[in-house]
Design a protein around this motif. Structure first.
Motif, PDB file in Angstrom:
ATOM      1  N   ALA A  51       9.532 -29.040   2.719  1.00 25.78           N
ATOM      2  CA  ALA A  51      10.467 -28.049   3.798  1.00 25.78           C
ATOM      3  C   ALA A  51       9.065 -28.029   4.905  1.00 25.78           C
ATOM      4  O   ALA A  51       8.146 -28.109   4.703  1.00 25.78           O
TER       5      ALA A  51
ATOM      6  N   LEU B 169      20.788 -28.471  -3.766  1.00 22.73           N
ATOM      7  CA  LEU B 169      20.017 -29.442  -3.500  1.00 22.73           C
ATOM      8  C   LEU B 169      19.057 -29.750  -4.865  1.00 22.73           C
ATOM      9  O   LEU B 169      18.926 -30.721  -5.373  1.00 22.73           O
TER      10      LEU B 169
ATOM     11  N   LEU C 182      19.154 -34.141   1.053  1.00 23.36           N
ATOM     12  CA  LEU C 182      18.713 -33.271   2.021  1.00 23.36           C
ATOM     13  C   LEU C 182      19.899 -32.334   2.267  1.00 23.36           C
ATOM     14  O   LEU C 182      21.075 -32.588   1.850  1.00 23.36           O
TER      15      LEU C 182
ATOM     16  N   ASN D  10      20.713 -32.344  10.118  1.00 22.97           N
ATOM     17  CA  ASN D  10      19.364 -32.272   9.197  1.00 22.97           C
ATOM     18  C   ASN D  10      18.862 -30.890   9.118  1.00 22.97           C
ATOM     19  O   ASN D  10      18.448 -30.401  10.072  1.00 22.97           O
ATOM     20  N   SER D  11      18.757 -30.067   8.180  1.00 25.12           N
ATOM     21  CA  SER D  11      18.258 -28.835   8.017  1.00 25.12           C
ATOM     22  C   SER D  11      16.773 -28.706   7.859  1.00 25.12           C
ATOM     23  O   SER D  11      16.024 -27.871   8.233  1.00 25.12           O
ATOM     24  N   GLY D  12      16.246 -29.923   7.557  1.00 31.07           N
ATOM     25  CA  GLY D  12      14.799 -30.162   7.476  1.00 31.07           C
ATOM     26  C   GLY D  12      14.352 -29.777   6.163  1.00 31.07           C
ATOM     27  O   GLY D  12      13.044 -29.661   5.828  1.00 31.07           O
ATOM     28  N   ILE D  13      15.219 -29.538   4.948  1.00 33.93           N
ATOM     29  CA  ILE D  13      14.633 -29.294   3.579  1.00 33.93           C
ATOM     30  C   ILE D  13      15.373 -30.620   2.842  1.00 33.93           C
ATOM     31  O   ILE D  13      16.447 -30.963   2.780  1.00 33.93           O
ATOM     32  N   TYR D  14      14.373 -30.957   2.211  1.00 30.87           N
ATOM     33  CA  TYR D  14      14.519 -32.476   1.423  1.00 30.87           C
ATOM     34  C   TYR D  14      14.240 -31.998  -0.074  1.00 30.87           C
ATOM     35  O   TYR D  14      13.245 -31.178  -0.342  1.00 30.87           O
TER      36      TYR D  14
ATOM     37  N   GLU E 179      11.968 -38.978   9.212  1.00 27.55           N
ATOM     38  CA  GLU E 179      13.478 -39.425   9.631  1.00 27.55           C
ATOM     39  C   GLU E 179      13.558 -40.801   9.886  1.00 27.55           C
ATOM     40  O   GLU E 179      14.479 -41.353   9.723  1.00 27.55           O
TER      41      GLU E 179
ATOM     42  N   ILE F 269      12.673 -42.359   5.184  1.00 28.93           N
ATOM     43  CA  ILE F 269      13.946 -42.156   4.708  1.00 28.93           C
ATOM     44  C   ILE F 269      14.822 -43.508   4.921  1.00 28.93           C
ATOM     45  O   ILE F 269      15.556 -43.875   3.980  1.00 28.93           O
TER      46      ILE F 269
ATOM     47  N   LEU G  51      20.181 -41.106  -1.829  1.00 30.76           N
ATOM     48  CA  LEU G  51      19.729 -39.944  -1.292  1.00 30.76           C
ATOM     49  C   LEU G  51      21.111 -39.151  -0.991  1.00 30.76           C
ATOM     50  O   LEU G  51      21.974 -39.830  -0.166  1.00 30.76           O
TER      51      LEU G  51
ATOM     52  N   VAL H 114      23.645 -35.979   0.512  1.00 26.16           N
ATOM     53  CA  VAL H 114      23.589 -34.865   1.485  1.00 26.16           C
ATOM     54  C   VAL H 114      24.387 -33.833   0.927  1.00 26.16           C
ATOM     55  O   VAL H 114      25.581 -34.134   0.353  1.00 26.16           O
TER      56      VAL H 114
END
Length: 238
Positions: free
Chosen positions: A103, A116, A129, A165-169, A188, A192, A202, A204
């Motif tokens: 995060a 997730l 993500l 992209n929320s920025g949480i992976y 990014e 990835i 990965l 979504v």
């Protein structure tokens, strides 16, 4: 599972407002913003936290030594040079367990985290993500996924509705280990795409519009107190 929080940015757009603290420790609704992010992730079940630090990182190191989060492991890993989002994550791998939630330390997206984390139980998945639907992706770039939800690529900025992209992976540590290197890199733009090129799966997690705050601009800081009071204050102990 370990949460790696990327907290090394310099916060250049708001440094004049808060010159003496790193961006993740800027006070919001009476507490450092990093408190609220950690509370949110702890509410989702995370108990082990590693903070990747850079600019004024010693302050985050001191914050980690506080007793505000009993039952949680909190440590910081200082960058010797600016490493970017990808390099900051790779720099923390020795302190991480088999699965890593990633995060950004200056924002929080309040949707999809349970789905997730559930990807850990899906055979053949290496991570994923959270993607949030927006009416216009031109300011962000969008996510391209196939019919099974597998991430195909990041699209360039273009008008139209879509998922961003929320920025949480979430990543399996074993998928990141072959990517270790010296110097700066981007999640990014570098890590990835390299994982996708290597055939990593990965996923979504597609979510509708959701509450989100990023404290990286003066305009966002004006909204931050109300956001926390509305969405996060209930997580703080009395």
């Amino acid at each position: 599972m370990t949460a790696v929080v990327l907290a090394g940015g310099q916060g250049t757009r708001i440094r004049s407002l808060f010159p003496d603290v790193p961006k993740p420790l800027i006070p919001v609704a009476g507490r450092p913003f990093l408190d609220w992010l950690t509370l949110y992730l702890a509410a989702a079940g995370l108990r082990s936290f590693v903070y990747s630090t850079g600019y004024k990182g010693s302050q985050i190191d001191d914050w980690c030594r506080g007793d505000a989060f009993p039952g949680c492991r909190r440590i910081s890993v200082q960058e010797r040079e600016a490493l970017g989002t990808g390099g900051g994550l790779l720099n923390c791998l020795d302190e991480a367990s088999d699965w890593i939630l990633v995060a950004n330390g200056d924002g929080v997206c309040m949707t999809g985290i349970d789905r997730l984390l559930a990807l850990r139980l899906v055979p053949g998945v290496d991570g994923g993500l959270i993607g949030v639907h927006v009416p216009d992706t031109s300011a962000y770039g969008s996510l391209d996924s196939d019919d099974d939800g597998k991430l195909v690529r990041f699209r360039e900025k273009q008008p139209g509705t879509g998922y961003v992209n929320s920025g949480i992976y979430l990543f399996r540590k074993a998928a990141l280990m072959p990517l270790r290197r010296q110097g700066a890199s981007s999640l990014e733009r570098d890590l990835i795409p390299e994982m996708l090129a290597a055939g990593r799966n990965l996923q979504v997690v597609h979510c509708a519009q959701a509450p989100f705050i990023d404290i990286g601009t003066p305009e966002a800081m004006m909204r931050a107190n109300d956001f926390v009071t509305t969405h996060l204050a209930h997580l703080a102990p009395c």
